[in-house]
Scaffold this motif. Sequence first.
Motif, PDB file in Angstrom:
ATOM      1  N   MET A  46     -35.406  -7.228 127.678  1.00 39.04           N
ATOM      2  CA  MET A  46     -36.490  -7.060 128.653  1.00 39.04           C
ATOM      3  C   MET A  46     -36.286  -8.059 129.784  1.00 39.04           C
ATOM      4  O   MET A  46     -35.784  -9.173 129.589  1.00 39.04           O
ATOM      5  N   LYS A  47     -36.739  -7.667 130.989  1.00 30.23           N
ATOM      6  CA  LYS A  47     -36.690  -8.599 132.123  1.00 30.23           C
ATOM      7  C   LYS A  47     -37.974  -8.455 132.921  1.00 30.23           C
ATOM      8  O   LYS A  47     -38.524  -7.351 133.038  1.00 30.23           O
ATOM      9  N   THR A  48     -38.462  -9.575 133.428  1.00 26.97           N
ATOM     10  CA  THR A  48     -39.624  -9.512 134.314  1.00 26.97           C
ATOM     11  C   THR A  48     -39.511 -10.655 135.319  1.00 26.97           C
ATOM     12  O   THR A  48     -38.625 -11.506 135.177  1.00 26.97           O
ATOM     13  N   ARG A  49     -40.354 -10.691 136.284  1.00 31.29           N
ATOM     14  CA  ARG A  49     -40.310 -11.807 137.244  1.00 31.29           C
ATOM     15  C   ARG A  49     -41.029 -13.025 136.658  1.00 31.29           C
ATOM     16  O   ARG A  49     -40.538 -14.151 136.672  1.00 31.29           O
ATOM     17  N   VAL A  50     -42.267 -12.790 136.142  1.00 30.50           N
ATOM     18  CA  VAL A  50     -43.095 -13.909 135.642  1.00 30.50           C
ATOM     19  C   VAL A  50     -43.500 -13.620 134.195  1.00 30.50           C
ATOM     20  O   VAL A  50     -44.150 -12.603 133.935  1.00 30.50           O
ATOM     21  N   CYS A  51     -43.100 -14.501 133.290  1.00 27.73           N
ATOM     22  CA  CYS A  51     -43.509 -14.359 131.888  1.00 27.73           C
ATOM     23  C   CYS A  51     -44.665 -15.328 131.639  1.00 27.73           C
ATOM     24  O   CYS A  51     -44.530 -16.535 131.836  1.00 27.73           O
ATOM     25  N   ILE A  52     -45.811 -14.781 131.252  1.00 24.55           N
ATOM     26  CA  ILE A  52     -47.030 -15.589 131.056  1.00 24.55           C
ATOM     27  C   ILE A  52     -47.270 -15.731 129.554  1.00 24.55           C
ATOM     28  O   ILE A  52     -47.468 -14.720 128.863  1.00 24.55           O
ATOM     29  N   ILE A  53     -47.248 -16.972 129.072  1.00 28.17           N
ATOM     30  CA  ILE A  53     -47.521 -17.212 127.649  1.00 28.17           C
ATOM     31  C   ILE A  53     -49.012 -17.498 127.511  1.00 28.17           C
ATOM     32  O   ILE A  53     -49.507 -18.478 128.073  1.00 28.17           O
ATOM     33  N   GLY A  54     -49.733 -16.621 126.808  1.00 26.10           N
ATOM     34  CA  GLY A  54     -51.173 -16.816 126.604  1.00 26.10           C
ATOM     35  C   GLY A  54     -52.001 -15.718 127.258  1.00 26.10           C
ATOM     36  O   GLY A  54     -51.941 -15.536 128.473  1.00 26.10           O
ATOM     37  N   GLY A  55     -52.763 -15.011 126.412  1.00 31.90           N
ATOM     38  CA  GLY A  55     -53.622 -13.921 126.918  1.00 31.90           C
ATOM     39  C   GLY A  55     -55.085 -14.309 126.896  1.00 31.90           C
ATOM     40  O   GLY A  55     -55.960 -13.529 126.512  1.00 31.90           O
ATOM     41  N   GLY A  56     -55.371 -15.548 127.325  1.00 34.77           N
ATOM     42  CA  GLY A  56     -56.766 -15.960 127.535  1.00 34.77           C
ATOM     43  C   GLY A  56     -57.124 -15.718 128.985  1.00 34.77           C
ATOM     44  O   GLY A  56     -56.362 -15.071 129.726  1.00 34.77           O
ATOM     45  N   PRO A  57     -58.262 -16.257 129.452  1.00 35.33           N
ATOM     46  CA  PRO A  57     -58.688 -15.995 130.835  1.00 35.33           C
ATOM     47  C   PRO A  57     -57.639 -16.407 131.878  1.00 35.33           C
ATOM     48  O   PRO A  57     -57.385 -15.684 132.834  1.00 35.33           O
ATOM     49  N   SER A  58     -56.996 -17.562 131.667  1.00 34.50           N
ATOM     50  CA  SER A  58     -56.018 -18.041 132.671  1.00 34.50           C
ATOM     51  C   SER A  58     -54.861 -17.057 132.808  1.00 34.50           C
ATOM     52  O   SER A  58     -54.534 -16.602 133.908  1.00 34.50           O
ATOM     53  N   GLY A  59     -54.244 -16.744 131.672  1.00 33.42           N
ATOM     54  CA  GLY A  59     -53.066 -15.869 131.699  1.00 33.42           C
ATOM     55  C   GLY A  59     -53.383 -14.472 132.199  1.00 33.42           C
ATOM     56  O   GLY A  59     -52.649 -13.916 133.029  1.00 33.42           O
ATOM     57  N   LEU A  60     -54.519 -13.944 131.756  1.00 32.79           N
ATOM     58  CA  LEU A  60     -54.864 -12.559 132.127  1.00 32.79           C
ATOM     59  C   LEU A  60     -55.219 -12.461 133.609  1.00 32.79           C
ATOM     60  O   LEU A  60     -54.838 -11.502 134.298  1.00 32.79           O
ATOM     61  N   LEU A  61     -55.925 -13.482 134.123  1.00 30.38           N
ATOM     62  CA  LEU A  61     -56.323 -13.445 135.541  1.00 30.38           C
ATOM     63  C   LEU A  61     -55.087 -13.509 136.427  1.00 30.38           C
ATOM     64  O   LEU A  61     -54.937 -12.726 137.371  1.00 30.38           O
ATOM     65  N   LEU A  62     -54.153 -14.395 136.091  1.00 23.96           N
ATOM     66  CA  LEU A  62     -52.923 -14.488 136.899  1.00 23.96           C
ATOM     67  C   LEU A  62     -52.129 -13.189 136.811  1.00 23.96           C
ATOM     68  O   LEU A  62     -51.648 -12.673 137.830  1.00 23.96           O
ATOM     69  N   ALA A  63     -52.040 -12.622 135.605  1.00 25.38           N
ATOM     70  CA  ALA A  63     -51.292 -11.367 135.415  1.00 25.38           C
ATOM     71  C   ALA A  63     -51.865 -10.261 136.290  1.00 25.38           C
ATOM     72  O   ALA A  63     -51.140  -9.521 136.958  1.00 25.38           O
ATOM     73  N   GLN A  64     -53.174 -10.184 136.345  1.00 28.93           N
ATOM     74  CA  GLN A  64     -53.852  -9.138 137.109  1.00 28.93           C
ATOM     75  C   GLN A  64     -53.630  -9.340 138.609  1.00 28.93           C
ATOM     76  O   GLN A  64     -53.301  -8.407 139.338  1.00 28.93           O
ATOM     77  N   LEU A  65     -53.770 -10.568 139.059  1.00 28.28           N
ATOM     78  CA  LEU A  65     -53.591 -10.864 140.503  1.00 28.28           C
ATOM     79  C   LEU A  65     -52.156 -10.561 140.935  1.00 28.28           C
ATOM     80  O   LEU A  65     -51.932  -9.928 141.978  1.00 28.28           O
ATOM     81  N   LEU A  66     -51.179 -10.968 140.126  1.00 33.72           N
ATOM     82  CA  LEU A  66     -49.771 -10.732 140.479  1.00 33.72           C
ATOM     83  C   LEU A  66     -49.464  -9.236 140.470  1.00 33.72           C
ATOM     84  O   LEU A  66     -48.778  -8.717 141.357  1.00 33.72           O
ATOM     85  N   HIS A  67     -49.992  -8.529 139.483  1.00 31.61           N
ATOM     86  CA  HIS A  67     -49.744  -7.084 139.364  1.00 31.61           C
ATOM     87  C   HIS A  67     -50.201  -6.366 140.630  1.00 31.61           C
ATOM     88  O   HIS A  67     -49.498  -5.515 141.171  1.00 31.61           O
ATOM     89  N   LEU A  68     -51.365  -6.768 141.110  1.00 34.56           N
ATOM     90  CA  LEU A  68     -51.926  -6.097 142.305  1.00 34.56           C
ATOM     91  C   LEU A  68     -51.080  -6.333 143.550  1.00 34.56           C
ATOM     92  O   LEU A  68     -51.182  -5.606 144.532  1.00 34.56           O
TER      93      LEU A  68
END
Length: 390
Positions: A1-23
């Motif tokens: 697998m390859k991605t640009r940003v790998c976020i460790i942790g699916g709490g509020p911090s990780g999920l919020l950043l994931a959502q903002l980057l995705h958009l």
Amino acid sequence: MKTRVCIIGGGPSGLLLAQLLHLKGIDNVVLEKHSREYVLARIRAGVLEHGFAKLMREAQCGERMDREGEIHEGFFIADAGQLNRVDLHKYSGGSSVIVYGQTELTRDLYDARERMNGAVIHNAEDVQPHDLTSAAPYVTWRAGDEVKRIDCDFVIGADGFHGVSRKSIPRDVLREYEKVYPSGWLGVLSRTKPVSPELIYARHERGFALCSLRSQVLSRYYIQVPLSDTVEGWSDDAFWAELKRRLPAEVGARLQTGPSIEKSIAPLRSFVAEPMRYGNLFLAGDAAHIVPPTGARGLNSAASDIYYLYHALLAHYQRGDASGLEGYSAKALARVWKAQRFSWWMTMMLHTFPGSSDYDRKLQDTDLAYLFSSEAAMSSLAENYVGLPF
Ligand code: APR
Ligand code: PHB
């Protein structure tokens, strides 16, 4: 697998950043140790700064928060049987906070990730970042017996205080600053009408208490307890009786009690890890810092980390500008330490700790007297509580 940003942790911090980057079209993957149900079973704090709320709206996750959250323009401090109101709206130049449970906010973030087919991998065991100082870091984890790997440009450590990310920074690089308080907070959630429309922070010689809420039918209460106490040692009746003792009589008289639907003890701790960057690893939220919940800064400190990281990654990928990433740690820590100071100050002003002296108590009396006699002191509290600028 390859991605640009790998976020460790699916709490509020990780999920919020994931959502903002995705958009913004920046590919990312979240690796979460536990199941979604496990993460959403956690009861956490409930006060959001306007900066966090703004980020949730930008992440297209703010609709239920704005519909169900309550705008609060002040709170009360109870002391010596009296209630005094802190007018946040007046002393913060018109700002306020939103009372909305972190559990609900995390649910909204998970729902948004699912709606957009965001990549959140649950039950990722033994997550381990590698080659963080190289241009090609990667992260491995176990899914059952199978070892998996994802290659990325950057690793975000949003895995909380007990996560693996901070521990991946070499001991001779990492500096940790900690203050452990000799008490914890015993928290109870109950399907009862909140005793007050606004929060009440109560100072009492028996110990601190807090009356908060999640909605008009869901109350959240806390009492300071010795670290040696256990949840099993506190019946609901004992909790309600002790809470009443610590509140002004008129408040205690109208306290609606009921069965606890959640009961837990959280330790009080102040903690900061520096630096918040190591090579291509960036720490965010509880992975890098913890505050005692007195100042309601925990989630809100994570918000500014995510704001800085989001804009730094945007600048990197959209304009080839690495200055945000280079400056992230210093910029995030500047605001983190201000939240640390405020949380420590609120905690020391309102808690009666074992071993505190008469002099300590006189200082608390003076702190409160100064607060309610000085517009400057009230403005300082208000601007910190509603959230310092990002
Ligand atoms: N691998 C993968 N995930 C992990 C690992 C690991 N080794 N260790 C921890 N996690 C997960 C946890 O299961 C949790 O879901 O990382 C997530 C971290 O979430 P939080 O602890 O909530 O931290 P954060 O997202 O920064 O949110 C900060 O949470 O604890 C409260 O008071 C705090 O309100 C603040 C907020
Ligand atoms: C909560 O509602 O859980 C809460 C509110 C304010 C705090 C801490 C916790 O300072």
